[in-house]
Design an enzyme around this catalytic site. Structure first.
Site, mmCIF file in Angstrom:
data_model
loop_
_atom_site.group_PDB
_atom_site.id
_atom_site.type_symbol
_atom_site.label_atom_id
_atom_site.label_comp_id
_atom_site.label_asym_id
_atom_site.label_seq_id
_atom_site.Cartn_x
_atom_site.Cartn_y
_atom_site.Cartn_z
ATOM 1 C CG HIS A 256 -3.174 -1.146 -6.867
ATOM 2 N ND1 HIS A 256 -3.565 -0.516 -5.716
ATOM 3 C CD2 HIS A 256 -3.163 -2.467 -6.564
ATOM 4 C CE1 HIS A 256 -3.785 -1.420 -4.772
ATOM 5 N NE2 HIS A 256 -3.540 -2.612 -5.271
ATOM 6 N NE ARG B 142 -4.265 -1.471 0.118
ATOM 7 C CZ ARG B 142 -4.375 -2.577 -0.622
ATOM 8 N NH1 ARG B 142 -3.397 -2.932 -1.425
ATOM 9 N NH2 ARG B 142 -5.475 -3.302 -0.568
HETATM 10 C C1 GLV Z 1 -5.043 -5.459 -3.748
HETATM 11 O O1 GLV Z 1 -4.416 -4.458 -3.575
HETATM 12 C C2 GLV Z 1 -5.487 -6.335 -2.719
HETATM 13 O O2 GLV Z 1 -5.379 -5.975 -1.537
HETATM 14 O O3 GLV Z 1 -5.956 -7.433 -3.037
#
Ligand code: GLV
Length: 307
Positions: free
Chosen positions: A270, A222
């Site tokens: 991401h 994150r």
């Molecule tokens: C993606 O970021 C997840 O937490 O699966």
């Protein structure tokens, strides 16, 4: 009845539920149904106040590994289980993504990309996998598989976890001292930590500054774990060679943020590990069965740890 909320690929999700358990009624926004009949929600990026609309909820399935968008919100009833995905096809994708980052530095592809722009023909001294010391922060469902697969390829792998663990082929460190030791010995630091109050801002000038000269950060966890200004300083000062970032404080990353154009930042939107509908639905259905038979579901989020 299960209410499904996903950002994309709704048809594949509905199909996976239908194929694996045709008698489970799955509804989505816009369908005609009675909210009082909804017992389960399976969601990713749940919109604000989503859960408050279902008065008879019995459980919530997060269709991802990280549950930060599910905790710390006031529409989530405290007494019903929140269950996350464990692996569900994500670990293999993480291995692939991290391997790409590792090979980039191990075989100097980042250097060659710069050299090409400058018209320089110059071979670098490549390192072997065994010469690369990896430090994996977070040895949960994903971290464990990643650590073992990379160790299996020949990398020197250590990992840090809050609680002790024995993992074949991997040096496991715990506690504050273990955290410090891991930093000092990691040529490549990889974060797979959950997003909790303890991990926010944990990758800062003090911690990243303890990495060996020329180390690399890979963040696939994150964005809030990184203090961006500190990372940029360490890259500019040459203490860190490269940052490979898949996650950011704000996503999409705001235009104009220095990461976009920084020569020592490689960024992706991401995408390191996407949730795959088939294994994810299989896990949700398996957990529904466990709950029905009075067993604890796998991936139950603990209120005290937040993951
Ligand atoms: C993606 O970021 C997840 O937490 O699966």
């Amino acid at each position: 009845m299960l209410y499904l909320h996903v950002d994309s690929g709704l048809d594949s999700w509905r199909k996976a539920f239908h194929q694996q358990q045709p008698d489970l009624q799955v509804v989505v926004a816009g369908d005609d149904f009675d909210p009082a009949a909804v017992r389960w929600v399976a969601a990713w990026n749940p919109p604000e106040a989503l859960f408050a609309g279902f008065p008879n909820l019995e459980g919530i399935f997060a269709l991802g590994a990280g549950v930060d968008a599910f905790v710390r919100r006031d529409d989530l009833p405290a007494d019903i289980p929140l269950i996350r995905l464990l692996d569900a096809g994500m670990a293999q994708q993480m291995v692939e993504y991290i391997l790409w980052a590792l090979l980039t530095v191990q075989r100097d592809f980042d250097v060659y990309a710069r050299q090409q722009q400058q018209g320089i023909w110059q071979e670098q001294m490549a390192r072997s996998m065994g010469e690369m010391r990896l430090g994996i922060l977070g040895l949960g469902a994903l971290g464990q598989k990643v650590a073992q697969q990379l160790a299996g390829l020949g990398y020197k792998v250590a990992g840090w976890k809050r609680s002790p663990l024995i993992l074949e082929g991997v040096q496991v460190l715990t506690g504050d001292q273990g955290f410090d030791d891991l930093l000092k010995q990691s040529d490549v630091l990889i974060s797979l930590l959950p997003n909790t109050t303890q991990t926010r801002g944990v990758l800062n000038r003090s911690t990243l500054g303890r990495l060996p000269q020329g180390a690399v950060l890979v963040n696939v966890a994150r964005g809030v774990q990184v203090v961006d200004e500190d990372l940029l300083q360490l890259l500019d000062e040459g203490h860190l060679r490269l940052a490979v970032l898949d996650v950011f404080h704000q996503e999409p990353l705001v235009q104009g943020h220095p990461f976009w154009r920084h020569p020592r930042v490689v960024m992706t939107p991401h995408m390191a590990a996407a949730t795959l509908p088939e294994p994810a639905v299989e896990q949700v259905l398996g957990n529904l069965q466990r709950l029905a038979s009075g067993q604890e579901p796998l991936g139950l989020v603990r209120a005290d740890s937040g993951y």
